[in-house]
Enzyme design. Structure first.
Site, PDB file in Angstrom:
ATOM      1  N   ASP A  68       0.836  -1.203   0.000  1.00 37.93           N
ATOM      2  CA  ASP A  68       0.000   0.000   0.000  1.00 37.93           C
ATOM      3  C   ASP A  68       0.868   1.249   0.000  1.00 37.93           C
ATOM      4  OD1 ASP A  68       0.728  -0.797   2.670  1.00 37.93           O
ATOM      5  OD2 ASP A  68      -0.641   0.721   3.460  1.00 37.93           O
ATOM      6  N   GLU A 133       0.026  -0.929   5.969  1.00 42.96           N
ATOM      7  CA  GLU A 133       1.102  -0.354   6.774  1.00 42.96           C
ATOM      8  C   GLU A 133       0.950   1.149   6.895  1.00 42.96           C
ATOM      9  OE1 GLU A 133       4.921   1.290   8.038  1.00 42.96           O
ATOM     10  OE2 GLU A 133       3.832   1.735   6.205  1.00 42.96           O
ATOM     11  N   HIS A 348       6.391  10.022   0.569  1.00 39.94           N
ATOM     12  CA  HIS A 348       5.129  10.701   0.869  1.00 39.94           C
ATOM     13  C   HIS A 348       5.023  12.073   0.184  1.00 39.94           C
ATOM     14  CE1 HIS A 348       4.054   8.209   4.710  1.00 39.94           C
ATOM     15  NE2 HIS A 348       4.680   7.478   3.806  1.00 39.94           N
TER      16      HIS A 348
END
Length: 380
Positions: A68, A133, A348
């Site tokens: 993920d 996660e 991210h």
């Protein structure tokens, strides 16, 4: 195109925002079946988890990772579609490029190459994959760990493919992580008109001195492996939205990242004692997100350090900094857990990326670690 680059591109192209897997694990299970891995799905609550294993004997060497990824953010700010892997100026751009589809591709290819080189290797190789996660992590790795524990399956060594490198590939490995303790503090006051403060009790004013002291406390000094415990406020909310109303309550979200020098219980007690000393009327809801863990220097850290030095020419630094990872769950029953992966500068972020030149060395480091622990003679 090398196999690692080809595979990571295939994985990036699969939209797998938490808790979705996007078919990544099915792809990997089908691919690894050709190398003798059996796959087992251990899923729940919309989360996809897969346990793959080759062999039945000890020692058991496991690669762990998550398929993920975090949401993309504003797509129009990306140079290309986040789920269209794009090669640009010697880097691969796409969501999950460094966190952590590149690590998954690298350790899958490393496992394939190792099996071809050592088809009769001792011990077992496992892969632990989850799609939960980046989310709550309540139905991900924990489910696999619990299933393995119940049937008495042990893991001797585990490498979690988190992006741990800082300036260059291989400069940092994580041999532990700090604990995470969160609190939601509610301070109770009395709502009223700002022109008549004597008829109200402003919870923001009541909290302010205590909050200033909390921010200044030295909770501990850490230890040989861990930095000192830190306290950070993430959100403060009070008021009705009107400018002439004293709020009746104030809510504060805060978090500790704590070293083993402190415990969750001791931190809770110290916070509550400090607030009581300030005369604050309060309630706190506590959440323990993770306990700290540490893997002392041993055969796994020595093996991966030697592999890194052979591939990059440099010795890595052992570190316990950063956020939490699924290593915290695996460490509850695996004695040696190390996190290692590519540079984390863009994780991210918009235009997340990995240098193409890092992919083959990353795979070689994983291969070299396997060889040092499971090859009959340690030969690569």
């Amino acid at each position: 195109m090398n196999p690692t680059l080809e595979l990571v591109q295939d994985l990036i192209a699969r939209r797998s925002v938490t808790p979705e897997d996007g078919g990544c694990q099915q792809l990997l299970a089908a691919r690894l079946a050709a190398s003798g891995f059996t796959a087992e799905t251990i899923s729940g609550n919309g989360v996809t988890n897969t346990w793959l294993r080759r062999g039945t004997a000890a020692p058991v060497f496991v690669f762990a990772g998550h398929t993920d990824v975090v949401p993309t953010g504003p797509v129009d700010q990306w140079l290309s579609d986040p789920f269209t892997p794009t090669l640009r100026d010697c880097v691969l751009v796409g969501r999950g490029a460094s966190d952590m589809k590149s690590s998954i591709a690298a350790f899958v290819v490393a496992a394939e190459e190792f099996v071809r080189a050592h088809p009769g290797h001792p011990g077992s190789i496992g892969l632990l994959l989850t799609s939960d996660e980046e989310g709550p992590a309540t139905h991900g790795t924990t489910l696999i760990v619990e299933a393995l524990r119940k049937r008495g399956e042990a893991i001797d060594y585990c490498i979690v493919g988190e992006p741990t490198s800082v300036e260059r590939l291989g400069d940092t490995i994580k041999n532990g992580r700090r604990g995470s303790l969160s609190g939601r503090l509610t301070v109770r006051g009395v709502q009223g008109h700002v022109a008549y403060p004597h008829l109200a009790r402003n919870p923001v004013h009541l909290l302010a001195p205590a909050l200033a002291e909390l921010a200044a406390v030295e909770w501990d000094r850490g230890d040989e492996f861990f930095p000192p415990t830190t306290f950070q406020v993430s959100n403060i909310h009070a008021g009705t939205g009107a400018g002439n109303v004293i709020p009746g309550s104030c809510v504060v979200d805060f978090n500790f990242r704590f070293a083993p020098a402190s415990t969750a219980a001791s931190l809770q007690q110290r916070v509550e004692k400090l607030l009581a000393r300030h005369g604050v009327d309060f309630a706190i809801d506590w959440t323990l997100g993770a306990a700290p863990f540490l893997t002392p220097r041993g055969s796994l850290s020595e093996a991966i350090s030697a592999a890194i030095e052979q591939v990059t020419g440099a010795q890595p630094e052992l570190s316990t900094t950063g956020g939490t990872s699924d290593g915290r769950f695996i460490a509850t029953f695996c004695p040696q857990v190390i996190e290692f992966g590519p540079p984390n500068a863009t994780i991210h972020q918009i235009n997340e990326q990995i240098a193409v030149a890092d992919l083959e060395p990353l795979k070689n480091i994983y291969f070299g670690t396997l060889a040092r622990l499971l090859a009959p003679t340690g030969k690569q």
